[in-house]
Structures are given as C-alpha cells and as structure tokens.
Design a protein around this motif. Structure first.
Motif, PDB file in Angstrom:
ATOM      1  N   UNK A   1       0.831  -1.211   0.000  1.00 57.30           N
ATOM      2  CA  UNK A   1       0.000   0.000   0.000  1.00 57.30           C
ATOM      3  C   UNK A   1       0.864   1.259   0.000  1.00 57.30           C
ATOM      4  N   UNK A   2       1.924   1.253   0.795  1.00 60.00           N
ATOM      5  CA  UNK A   2       2.824   2.410   0.858  1.00 60.00           C
ATOM      6  C   UNK A   2       3.556   2.612  -0.459  1.00 60.00           C
ATOM      7  N   UNK A   3       4.066   1.524  -1.020  1.00 63.14           N
ATOM      8  CA  UNK A   3       4.840   1.635  -2.250  1.00 63.14           C
ATOM      9  C   UNK A   3       3.967   1.864  -3.485  1.00 63.14           C
ATOM     10  N   UNK A   4       2.666   1.681  -3.351  1.00 58.96           N
ATOM     11  CA  UNK A   4       1.769   2.073  -4.438  1.00 58.96           C
ATOM     12  C   UNK A   4       1.706   3.592  -4.539  1.00 58.96           C
ATOM     13  N   UNK A   5       1.963   4.273  -3.424  1.00 55.28           N
ATOM     14  CA  UNK A   5       1.997   5.736  -3.394  1.00 55.28           C
ATOM     15  C   UNK A   5       3.388   6.252  -3.753  1.00 55.28           C
TER      16      UNK A   5
END
Length: 335
Positions: A155-159
C-alpha cells in the motif's frame, strides 16, 4: 562521522544500504505520541539534536491517524529537513498487537495508507517504521505479522515506490527472529529490518542481570545477538537498524561506571557492525520544557554517541568529549 558513514556522492541513488549509512546515531522521541511531547515540541529541539551529533529521530506515534496529527508530523519532518536530521515515523499499533485479527489488520493498513498519501513522494529521507515493537499476541502469530507487512508495504509503495520502510520481528523486535520475516521481493531495496536490544537495559532477566562487570560471557552474548542481525543481512541482502536501546533508566542520578562501561561496549559493537541505532529516549537526555540537555546524563550520552573502541576493548572516555556528527552533512542552524 560515524564509522559506518557512507562517502558516496550525493547524486548516487538512495538504496536501503545507503539510507542506513546516513542514519548514524539517532534518538527515539515522543513529540507525536504523548500530550506532553506534542505540547513541548519545538523545531529548535531538532537543531539541538543535530548540533549534539544525532543523525536521525524515531518519531513514535500512537492512536488513530487524523488531519491534526498529520499536520503535526509534517511540522516535525520539515524541521528535520531544515536542520539535517533524518525522520522516521514509528507506529505503535497497540490494538493490532493485542488482537491481530483481520479487522485490526485493515485498520493498520489504512493508517499507513493515509499517512503515505499525505506525504506522497515528498520528503525522500522520511522513513516509515510499520510497528513499534511487535509483541503480545503477535509473539504467537507470526503469520498475522507477515501478512500485515505484505499488505502495508504494498500500500505504501503504491503511493511512493521508493519510500523507506522498516519492519520488525515479533518478541519485541528480537534480532534472532528477523529470519522468520516473510517480506515481498518487490522494492527489496527500500525495505529494512528493525530490531531491539536492551531497550531499557540492562535489566534483570529471570532474576539475573545480563551485564554485571562485562565478563567475557556477557560480551559474547551481546555479540551473538548482533551477529544474528548480521547473518540475516548477509542472507537477505537487506540492511537493518536498532530502533531503540538504552543504558539508563533515570534522569535523577548520574550514570554509574558500570552503566558507562556497558554503554560504551554496546555502542562500539554496533558501530563495528556498521548498524545504525536510536537511543531510548529523548526525555532521558533532553528537557523539552527547558529546551536543554540534562547535564547529569551528558557523560552517558557522549559514550553512546561516540564510544572509544580499541583492539576489541571498550574504554570509557571522560565527560565532555566532543561528539562526532551523526548527520551526513551540516545544515543551517537559523531558527
């Protein structure tokens, strides 16, 4: 400059290893966790931390995320950028630790997703420490911890695919349990291990102190725990960081010779291993209300920042020894 500091040019792309090299010696802070810490936060404290030789801060956060909390975190992060200190946000996730079910898992993922979206791709040196000391029911449920890490990292690395993320094992982040982490292979270069050793130590374990006079056996036991982290690093190709350790529990008395000897040995061993670490914690060493360092703790702080190590032996230096900067570069001190 710490013994593990990187001499790579500034233009070199940031990787987990280079990021770890920039951390140096830091400190845990409660500037976004407790009412007192939030009230006492002053950007000039970050300047004081930098000037003392600290290279990063671990910003502990508890409770639900909201706009007010995010704005406060941004103020801390911006102060870190101004004064050349690396910020790392660390979330307590108390509800998930006590009951790691799917509902509480979703809440942690949502907490970090909102935080990631708020900071976006700004502040490239800002790190995310996903769970502060996994313990309680997580000690018996490593599958839930690994599942949470997988979802939250994605989820973080999608941002921001290059956001630095720290993951800690169970058992209050025991280095021996790093090997049981199951991490996604995507963005391997931006996920680091976080572990603890003597977060309030040395304290009694089963009625005995793990450090008395610094016997060969006591030193070997500490080295073995550090070596567990080094073996994990070598096997996985990842970097790691000690998110908190301390050699003192009171601001009311000057540290004893035994405490200074333990602190010097531990700092030496971590620096020899080129593992960055954060000291636990700000209120032990720094008076936030006065905006000043606590004089009684200065000898201990200096030993933990810049230990003297020679031929495998730890030698405690006198108080007042000049600190070596933990930050990779000097910063403006304009307030």
């Amino acid at each position: 400059m710490p013994v593990w500091a990187s001499d790579a040019p500034a233009a070199t792309p940031l990787t987990a290893q280079r990021y770890a090299a920039q951390l140096g010696v830091g400190m845990d802070v409660d500037w976004a966790r407790t009412e007192r810490g939030i009230r006492e936060f002053d950007p000039l404290a970050v300047r004081d931390f930098h000037d003392k030789g600290l290279g990063h801060i671990r910003i502990r956060v508890a409770g639900e995320i909201n706009e007010q909390k995010l704005i406060h975190l941004r103020k801390i992060v911006e102060a870190c950028e101004q004064y050349g200190v690396v910020p790392v946000i660390a979330y307590q996730a108390e509800t998930f630790k006590s009951d790691p079910d799917r509902e509480n898992e979703a809440k942690v993922v949502a907490w970090w997703s909102e935080t990631a979206r708020y900071f976006g791709r700004k502040h490239p040196l800002l790190g995310f420490d996903l769970i502060y000391e996994p313990a309680e029911r997580l000690n018996h449920n490593p599958q839930a911890l690994n599942r949470l890490y997988d979802k939250t990292i994605k989820a973080i690395h999608a941002v921001d695919p290059q956001r630095m993320v720290f993951v800690a094992p169970r058992l209050h982040a025991a280095p021996e349990d790093l090997a049981n982490l199951k991490l996604p292979v995507e963005n391997r270069g931006y996920v680091l291990g976080e572990w603890h050793i003597f977060a309030w130590g040395p304290q009694k374990v089963n009625g005995k102190y793990p450090w008395t006079s610094g016997t060969a056996a006591e030193k070997a036991a500490i080295r073995e725990r550090i070596n567990a982290a080094l073996r994990w690093q070598q096997k996985t190709g990842r970097a790691s960081w000690v998110g908190g350790w301390s050699a003192g529990q009171s601001t009311k008395a000057a540290p004893s010779a035994s405490t200074l000897a333990f602190a010097n040995f531990m700092a030496c061993e971590l620096q020899k291993a080129k593992i960055p670490y954060a000291l636990n914690a700000d209120n032990l060493f720094y008076d936030g209300e006065e905006g000043a360092w606590r004089p009684a703790m200065e000898p201990l702080l200096q030993v933990m920042l810049t230990p003297e190590c020679a031929a495998g032996k730890s030698v405690v230096k006198p108080a007042g020894h000049a600190a070596v900067r933990g930050a990779p570069a000097a910063a403006s001190t304009a307030g």
